[in-house]
Design an enzyme around this catalytic site. Sequence first.
Site, PDB file in Angstrom:
ATOM      1  N   THR A 193      18.630 -27.294  44.302  1.00  0.00           N
ATOM      2  CA  THR A 193      18.116 -27.517  45.660  1.00  0.00           C
ATOM      3  C   THR A 193      17.080 -28.632  45.661  1.00  0.00           C
ATOM      4  O   THR A 193      16.350 -28.794  44.685  1.00  0.00           O
ATOM      5  CB  THR A 193      17.480 -26.201  46.151  1.00  0.00           C
ATOM      6  OG1 THR A 193      18.528 -25.273  46.392  1.00  0.00           O
ATOM      7  CG2 THR A 193      16.667 -26.372  47.417  1.00  0.00           C
ATOM      8  N   GLY A 223      21.026 -18.446  51.365  1.00  0.00           N
ATOM      9  CA  GLY A 223      19.828 -18.200  50.551  1.00  0.00           C
ATOM     10  C   GLY A 223      18.550 -18.471  51.330  1.00  0.00           C
ATOM     11  O   GLY A 223      18.524 -18.441  52.564  1.00  0.00           O
ATOM     12  N   THR A 244      12.573 -23.553  45.502  1.00  0.00           N
ATOM     13  CA  THR A 244      13.901 -23.573  44.865  1.00  0.00           C
ATOM     14  C   THR A 244      13.978 -22.396  43.903  1.00  0.00           C
ATOM     15  O   THR A 244      13.001 -22.084  43.229  1.00  0.00           O
ATOM     16  CB  THR A 244      14.145 -24.883  44.087  1.00  0.00           C
ATOM     17  OG1 THR A 244      15.335 -24.711  43.283  1.00  0.00           O
ATOM     18  CG2 THR A 244      12.994 -25.262  43.171  1.00  0.00           C
ATOM     19  N   GLY A 245      15.131 -21.756  43.863  1.00  0.00           N
ATOM     20  CA  GLY A 245      15.248 -20.634  42.930  1.00  0.00           C
ATOM     21  C   GLY A 245      16.280 -19.647  43.428  1.00  0.00           C
ATOM     22  O   GLY A 245      17.106 -19.968  44.283  1.00  0.00           O
TER      23      GLY A 245
HETATM   24  N1  ASP Z   1      17.359 -21.368  46.571  1.00  0.00           N
HETATM   25  C1  ASP Z   1      18.732 -21.768  46.659  1.00  0.00           C
HETATM   26  C2  ASP Z   1      19.560 -20.628  47.156  1.00  0.00           C
HETATM   27  O1  ASP Z   1      19.308 -19.506  46.772  1.00  0.00           O
HETATM   28  C3  ASP Z   1      19.287 -22.241  45.360  1.00  0.00           C
HETATM   29  C4  ASP Z   1      18.495 -23.352  44.700  1.00  0.00           C
HETATM   30  O2  ASP Z   1      17.266 -23.359  44.756  1.00  0.00           O
HETATM   31  O3  ASP Z   1      19.137 -24.233  44.098  1.00  0.00           O
HETATM   32  O4  ASP Z   1      20.493 -20.861  47.879  1.00  0.00           O
END
Ligand code: ASP
Length: 356
Positions: A193, A223, A244-245
């Site tokens: 992300t 998400g 992000t996570g």
């Molecule tokens: N937070 C994003 C999600 O759960 C994924 C990511 O951070 O790459 O969709």
Amino acid sequence: MKKLIAALALALLSQPALAEEAPKWSLAIHGGAGTLDPDKMTPEKRAEYEAALQKALDAGAKVLSDGGDAMDAVKAAVIIMEDSPLFNAGKGAVFTWEGTNELDASIMDGRDRSAGAIAGVKTVKNPILLADKVRTDSEHVFLMGAGAEAFALEKGFAVTPPEYFATPARREALERMKAKQLSALDVDHKFGTVGAVALDQNGNLAAGTSTGGMTGKRWGRVGDAPLIGAGTYADNRACAVSATGWGEYFIRVGVAHEICAQLSMNELFRQGLAALGIFPPATNEPTITAQTIADEVMDDVARLGGDGGVILVTPDGEAIFSFNTTGMYRGRATSAGVNEVAIFGGEEKASATPDH
Ligand code: ASP
């Protein structure tokens, strides 16, 4: 209680006038957190990521150093990462279980807390721009799927063919996941992300986040990235955050809003203590730092079993990273001359605060 409120009001009214300072600006960006191993990354790949991060950082920093708006800086930085196939946003987004790329994004303006978000969009090249259009040209905050695409058409967004977003590496990750019956995390313990947070010279804060979500997502899974309060939040009184996570955990903690709320409460507490003479106002030091608060909230995510990271900027111009993974693609630039990108843990060289 009455006494405390009265003392607090008095302290606020009798604040000494602030000394003239050069206007500060500050920017932080991320391109995702995850299990990043320096030994597994070739120097060429590393250079590729660093160049992409630097390009995004420079684009946002130019807007801010020219006196531009925090919202424009956020969009400028995010667009570059959406256009890069290296990150899980726009081109290079991960695949859903059905083999499509479905994009989520959100953006928030800290000056009036206006916000826009979209989810499950398949034909918009720069989802962050559509999220901003929802903010500026609709009565709504969050549009999804076909409706969001109809809105995009009506607002003059070009229809980008879905194949544009697909990259061989992301397709291979989905195929590997299906063949080996892996979870999204096992297949690629990286969250690509992208996001940016900015403070402009007028003291306005902004935050934006854009993603393809998680590999193999199904049943319309969304998400944290497009959720205001979870993946994105900005409030001029507190901070601007992009996350992000592992989105499910960030939603449960309400990460972005939680960090801003704790910062606001900490500031009120500090002023209350100062008003009562318990804490000398002259030092003007926060009782708890923004870094501590961000780390605490990330610890809370970890306690539930989640991982990832956040970037934030504060009204004072601090540019902060906090992550509980081994790395996070990231960068920051400030009016004090900080300009750095980093990938693995502990690589930062500069202090986070612009020091005029
Ligand atoms: N937070 C994003 C999600 O759960 C994924 C990511 O951070 O790459 O969709």
